[in-house]
Motif scaffolding. Structure first.
Motif, PDB file in Angstrom:
ATOM      1  N   ALA A   1       1.070  -1.298  -0.079  1.00 35.06           N
ATOM      2  CA  ALA A   1      -0.095  -0.017   0.049  1.00 35.06           C
ATOM      3  C   ALA A   1       0.923   1.199   0.028  1.00 35.06           C
ATOM      4  CB  ALA A   1      -1.137  -0.142   1.169  1.00 35.06           C
ATOM      5  N   LEU A   2       2.029   1.303   0.941  1.00 34.89           N
ATOM      6  CA  LEU A   2       2.973   2.423   0.792  1.00 34.89           C
ATOM      7  C   LEU A   2       3.757   2.713  -0.549  1.00 34.89           C
ATOM      8  CD1 LEU A   2       2.132   2.480   3.787  1.00 34.89           C
ATOM      9  CD2 LEU A   2       3.975   3.037   4.461  1.00 34.89           C
ATOM     10  N   ASP A   3       3.908   1.330  -0.996  1.00 32.89           N
ATOM     11  CA  ASP A   3       4.695   1.400  -2.483  1.00 32.89           C
ATOM     12  C   ASP A   3       3.677   2.230  -3.251  1.00 32.89           C
ATOM     13  OD1 ASP A   3       6.998   0.213  -1.592  1.00 32.89           O
ATOM     14  OD2 ASP A   3       6.537  -1.724  -2.235  1.00 32.89           O
ATOM     15  N   VAL A   4       2.654   1.679  -3.373  1.00 35.66           N
ATOM     16  CA  VAL A   4       1.809   2.171  -4.481  1.00 35.66           C
ATOM     17  C   VAL A   4       1.570   3.859  -3.902  1.00 35.66           C
ATOM     18  CG1 VAL A   4      -0.756   2.262  -5.387  1.00 35.66           C
ATOM     19  CG2 VAL A   4       0.536   0.038  -4.749  1.00 35.66           C
ATOM     20  N   ALA A   5       1.315   4.055  -3.069  1.00 35.77           N
ATOM     21  CA  ALA A   5       1.160   5.706  -2.508  1.00 35.77           C
ATOM     22  C   ALA A   5       2.535   6.309  -2.869  1.00 35.77           C
ATOM     23  CB  ALA A   5       0.953   5.690  -0.980  1.00 35.77           C
ATOM     24  N   ARG A   6       3.559   5.776  -2.607  1.00 33.48           N
ATOM     25  CA  ARG A   6       4.721   6.639  -2.802  1.00 33.48           C
ATOM     26  C   ARG A   6       5.115   6.723  -4.456  1.00 33.48           C
ATOM     27  NH1 ARG A   6       7.600   3.275  -0.651  1.00 33.48           N
ATOM     28  NH2 ARG A   6       8.824   2.363  -2.658  1.00 33.48           N
ATOM     29  N   ILE A   7       4.751   5.465  -5.157  1.00 41.97           N
ATOM     30  CA  ILE A   7       4.895   5.977  -6.811  1.00 41.97           C
ATOM     31  C   ILE A   7       3.787   6.836  -7.187  1.00 41.97           C
ATOM     32  CG2 ILE A   7       4.605   4.468  -8.685  1.00 41.97           C
ATOM     33  CD1 ILE A   7       7.157   3.895  -7.305  1.00 41.97           C
TER      34      ILE A   7
END
Length: 461
Positions: free
Chosen positions: A159-165
């Protein structure tokens, strides 16, 4: 006369961390000669390290140097572009190997199972991750990035990866090995607000402090938490008092975010805890998300959620579900549809109905235990499986009909399957790095199978 030792031949299915750690453990023992054939459905090795780790996490991807050294050991061979259950069947492999070890990961993703989940604008985080990582299976996925408000359901690192990208500036993404088509699409993104929504509270969040800390370092995106989201009930306070240091650390970071005055960057990430998605609403496409506020309960020493009748509607234009991966059955291979794993007893595959051990079959990694842990977790997991495999080889029950080192090539050539060796992969690897260097990136990934095969075929031209 000196007795000739039997050379034991092992087939490993998959080429991610669990597969390479298993290969390493097998090849470094000295009691018996071992030869390994590793089969991978893609032309490229390394599993989720290549296709799942975020493009701005090059330090994590450095672990592939270890895998490359393992691949260079005597007795190791790689067969890419070979899919078990499609190109080869289990019954065709078992006659040529003393053991077959499945390290196939978890190929699917979990759904929310709520009304409206299939509306246009509702996406799988796994598909998005594969798309921006140039995975050939996800290259053709489409994501509408012209919207302004996005919800991500889940409180894990994905979830954090998607938000960061989604929150990165074009300049930040330009320094990574993100797929070229994804970089171009994200450059024109209109996204302004990104909501990370979880069913549990901040103490129970599954993300790591390192991932959380990175959100605060984004050039064009602020991170916000309403201070009320950080008010803890007694259950969470008790859990926090006994929690691992990483939980204490991520709580410190969350508190720091909540105490920081709102910034002025063009994009914003918002954390929302203790909310369960009930329905995705909209006319033809996503327009809003209906949420229920949750209370936390302690049941059988575990923190559970209980939905309340306190509802909330959040205006969003698209959602990404990041609530976990799940295993998918391989034709002919035992599978537990409830746990979504290959049923096993400490790595020995068992028949799901009789619970009897299936001779010569083993499993490691996510296919064995489910999608949990980080890259390094697979090392201990693989070692446990290999320990039992080696133990069984001393008094084998499964005896291969053929022990010819050319068994795999003969079988694949007979089926006219164009496979890739590890040397072929190195040709692709060098070509990607060379292209990346021209654009100031670590590499420019190939994402089309035909393109990769063309590079391999014309390596010397």
């Amino acid at each position: 006369m000196t007795e000739t030792k039997t050379t034991f031949r092992i087939a490993i299915i998959g080429s991610g961390p669990a597969a390479f750690y298993a290969a390493d453990e097998l090849l470094k023992q000295t009691d018996m000669p071992i030869e390994i054939d590793m089969f991978e459905k893609l032309l490229t090795p390394y599993g989720l390290v290549r296709g799942g780790v975020a493009p701005d996490h090059q330090n994590i991807k450095a672990v592939t140097k270890i895998y490359e050294r393992i691949a260079g050991k005597s007795g190791f061979r790689f067969f890419g572009n070979v899919t078990l259950g499609v190109d080869l069947q289990k019954e065709e492999l078992l006659p040529g190997y003393h053991a077959v070890l499945y390290a196939v990961g978890a190929q699917g993703d979990r759904k929310l199972d709520i009304p409206g989940e299939d509306l246009a604008g509702s996406y799988s985080a796994r598909d998005f991750v594969g798309w921006y990582n140039a995975h050939p299976d996800y290259r053709e996925c489409k994501f509408d990035l012209s919207v302004k408000r996005v919800a991500i359901i889940g409180l894990g690192n994905v979830a954090l990866d998607v938000a960061r990208i989604l929150g990165h500036s074009p300049a930040e993404l330009a320094k990574t090995d993100i797929a070229d088509y994804a970089q171009a699409a994200l450059k024109t993104s209109k996204i302004e607000d990104i909501y990370i929504i979880g069913r549990r509270g901040p103490v129970q969040a599954a993300f790591t402090p390192a991932e959380l800390r990175e959100l605060r370092e984004l050039e064009a995106c602020d991170v916000r938490i309403d201070p009320e989201e950080m008010v803890l009930e007694d259950i969470s306070l008790e859990e926090l008092s006994q929690a691992h240091r990483n939980v204490q650390l991520h709580m410190d970071i969350l508190k720091m975010i909540a105490e920081t005055p709102p910034g002025t960057k063009p994009r914003r990430i918002h954390f929302m805890f203790k909310r369960s998605p009930l329905e995705v609403q909209g006319n033809q496409r996503v327009e809003r998300l209906k949420l229920a506020r949750n209370e936390l309960l302690l049941q059988q020493e575990q923190v559970k959620i209980q939905l309340t009748e306190n509802y909330q509607e959040l205006e969003v234009d698209c959602i990404f579900r990041a609530v976990g991966y799940r295993g998918i059955a391989i034709p002919g291979v035992a599978f537990d549809p409830v746990k979504s794993v290959i049923p096993n007893r400490s790595g020995r595959v068992i028949d799901p109905e009789t619970l009897e051990i299936l001779p010569g079959e083993y499993v490691a990694g996510w296919a064995k235990r489910g999608p949990s842990g980080v890259v390094g977790t697979n090392k201990h997991d693989a070692q446990e499986t290999v320990h039992h495999l080696l133990e069984d080889l001393k008094n084998p029950v499964h005896h291969p009909e053929e022990t010819n080192r050319g068994f795999a090539e003969s079988l694949l050539n007979q089926k006219k399957i164009e496979f890739a060796t590890f040397t072929d992969w190195k040709v692709l690897d060098d070509a990607e790095k060379s292209l990346g260097e021209q654009h100031g990136k670590p590499r420019e990934k190939f994402s089309e199978v035909d393109q990769m095969l063309d590079v391999i075929r014309h390596r010397d031209s």
